[in-house]
Design a protein around this motif. Structure first.
Motif, short mmCIF file in Angstrom:
data_model
loop_
_atom_site.label_atom_id
_atom_site.label_comp_id
_atom_site.label_asym_id
_atom_site.label_seq_id
_atom_site.Cartn_x
_atom_site.Cartn_y
_atom_site.Cartn_z
N MET A 1 8.33 -0.59 -1.17
CA MET A 1 8.13 -0.63 -2.81
C MET A 1 8.13 -1.86 -3.11
N TYR A 2 7.57 -1.41 -4.45
CA TYR A 2 7.34 -2.83 -5.16
C TYR A 2 7.26 -2.57 -6.88
N LEU A 3 7.93 -2.21 -7.64
CA LEU A 3 7.53 -1.91 -9.31
C LEU A 3 7.34 -0.94 -9.22
N GLY A 4 7.84 0.15 -8.74
CA GLY A 4 7.05 1.50 -8.33
C GLY A 4 5.96 2.04 -7.57
N HIS A 5 5.50 1.37 -7.22
CA HIS A 5 4.69 1.66 -5.96
C HIS A 5 4.84 1.11 -4.69
N VAL A 6 4.05 1.93 -3.83
CA VAL A 6 4.33 1.90 -2.69
C VAL A 6 3.13 1.56 -1.83
N VAL A 7 3.71 -0.43 -1.42
CA VAL A 7 2.47 -1.51 -0.98
C VAL A 7 2.01 -0.78 0.19
N GLU A 8 2.86 -0.83 1.20
CA GLU A 8 2.69 -0.35 2.22
C GLU A 8 2.95 0.65 3.25
N GLU A 9 3.41 1.38 4.02
CA GLU A 9 3.36 2.02 5.06
C GLU A 9 2.92 2.47 6.60
N LEU A 10 4.20 1.69 6.96
CA LEU A 10 3.88 1.34 8.53
C LEU A 10 5.27 2.31 8.94
N THR A 11 4.69 2.39 11.09
CA THR A 11 5.93 2.94 11.83
C THR A 11 6.91 1.88 12.06
N CYS A 12 7.59 2.17 12.66
CA CYS A 12 9.02 1.56 12.69
C CYS A 12 8.91 0.90 14.17
N ASP A 13 7.96 0.99 14.99
CA ASP A 13 8.16 0.76 15.99
C ASP A 13 7.85 -0.70 16.48
N ASN A 14 6.89 -1.29 15.76
CA ASN A 14 6.64 -2.61 15.70
C ASN A 14 6.50 -3.31 14.46
N LEU A 15 8.01 -3.46 13.82
CA LEU A 15 7.27 -3.72 12.28
C LEU A 15 7.22 -5.41 11.97
N HIS A 16 7.68 -6.43 12.90
CA HIS A 16 7.48 -7.63 12.73
C HIS A 16 5.89 -7.59 13.09
N ALA A 17 5.32 -7.18 14.00
CA ALA A 17 3.95 -7.41 14.30
C ALA A 17 3.14 -6.79 13.73
N ASP A 18 3.31 -5.77 13.07
CA ASP A 18 2.16 -4.55 12.57
C ASP A 18 2.40 -5.39 10.48
N ALA A 19 3.69 -5.66 10.30
CA ALA A 19 3.29 -5.98 8.69
C ALA A 19 2.10 -6.88 8.19
N ARG A 20 1.89 -6.44 7.20
CA ARG A 20 0.38 -6.97 6.76
C ARG A 20 0.79 -7.41 5.54
N HIS A 21 1.09 -6.74 4.28
CA HIS A 21 1.70 -6.89 2.78
C HIS A 21 2.09 -7.87 2.93
N PRO A 22 1.28 -8.81 1.71
CA PRO A 22 2.53 -10.15 2.35
C PRO A 22 3.20 -10.05 1.20
N TYR A 23 4.01 -9.27 0.97
CA TYR A 23 5.86 -8.70 0.39
C TYR A 23 5.87 -8.44 1.60
N THR A 24 5.70 -7.75 2.53
CA THR A 24 6.82 -6.99 3.57
C THR A 24 7.08 -8.00 4.44
#
Length: 335
Positions: A227-250
């Protein structure tokens, strides 16, 4: 199967001002959030302080009324229910609060705290109340004589165990844990988290786990909403969080996390700029004031939270995210 369905949820707090103390604006705490929580799943909610995590959790279980949107629990719409109609769902939906001391009545012993909740919701028969209290006390790892003590006689970790016991004594189906270990010493956090994992499996709980610590979320949760400023900016599984993250905030949040191996080195992701005010949020994407890959379109249109790659359940709200492309772009903007 989704136990909880949230659609386009908004929560705004009125701001008063002027001589007559009229409403002069609104603080936008939660803005158009939509997600599901499947039965038996643990969904993490992460973000910086003030991003709306706790407000979302309290609104979902109707401790705070929603301004707009839909909340369905077990196929029942909650936002239209009266206080009396909501009562049966209070037992099914419980919350573990961040501060284990201020959330407990200091004038009641542990036995009285649990007995009051059990009797009010008629969880068990009158002749089984004491046995049920003893069972819950044992399950959360407290001594049998703890039930006749007051909250001030316990340590922080023990008080959090009491908060967990109070929630579980009602045999809920859904639990919101609002930063349950953030107020505890690091040495105690692991013990409380392990306890919650054991109880989750034993009771078959479905959970929303609110935290600002991605390391804890990665260890404890199945899926995460950023979440950022009340919005959900990314949703993903925790299996491979570092490799899968795409949003610049994440990716920035992950870059600020400590590394397990002290021999490894990496550049620190530093976001420049200020977080906009939730009282006067900017048009377009709320992350524009700090984003390293911002474009003109970002200032004008709010990107939808949508699938960005072939990974099931992976959604991001960013015009620049296309598959794995943003990770390298965001890295290039590190300062």
């Amino acid at each position: 199967m989704a136990l909880l369905e949230v659609r386009d949820l908004h929560k705004r707090f009125p701001k008063h001002g002027g001589v007559l103390n009229r409403v002069v604006g609104n603080v936008h705490a939660v803005n158009g959030v939509s997600f599901d929580v499947n039965e038996g799943e643990v969904v993490g909610i992460v973000g910086e302080s003030g991003c709306g995590k706790s407000t979302l959790g309290k609104t979902v279980i109707q401790l705070l009324g929603a301004t707009e949107g839909s909340i369905k629990f077990d196929d029942q719409e909650l936002t239209s229910l009266s206080h009396a109609e909501m009562m049966p769902f209070r037992r099914k939906m419980q919350m573990i609060f961040q501060d284990p001391y201020s959330s407990l009545n200091p004038r009641l012993t542990v036995r009285q705290l649990l007995r009051e909740a059990i009797r009010f919701h008629k969880v068990v028969g009158a002749d089984q109340v004491e046995a049920h209290i003893d069972s819950i006390i044992e399950k959360v790892g407290l001594r049998p004589d703890s039930k006749d003590k007051f909250p001030h006689e316990f340590s922080g970790g023990q008080r959090q165990r009491i908060g967990i016991a109070r929630a579980l004594c009602l045999k809920p189906k859904f639990l919101v844990a609002d930063e349950p270990v953030s107020a505890l010493d690091v040495s105690i956090q692991a013990a409380v988290l392990n306890l919650m994992m054991d109880l989750k499996d034993e009771f078959g709980l479905t959970m929303m786990f609110i935290s600002h610590d991605l390391k804890v979320v990665e260890h404890f949760c199945d899926r995460v909403l950023v979440m950022y400023l009340g919005h959900v900016v990314e949703e993903l599984t925790c299996d491979n969080l570092h490799a899968d993250a795409r949003h610049p905030y994440t990716t920035a949040l992950l870059g600020a996390n400590p590394i397990d191996d002290p021999t490894q080195r990496r550049s620190l992701t530093i976001l420049k700029g200020d977080v906009p005010s939730p009282y006067n949020p900017p048009p377009g994407c709320p992350f524009t004031t700090r984003c390293p890959v911002v474009k003109d379109r970002c200032h004008q249109e709010m990107p939808p939270l949508e699938d960005k790659d072939a990974t099931p359940g992976h959604r991001a709200a960013c015009w620049e995210v296309e598959g794995a492309g943003v990770a390298s772009s965001a890295a290039a903007g590190e300062g």
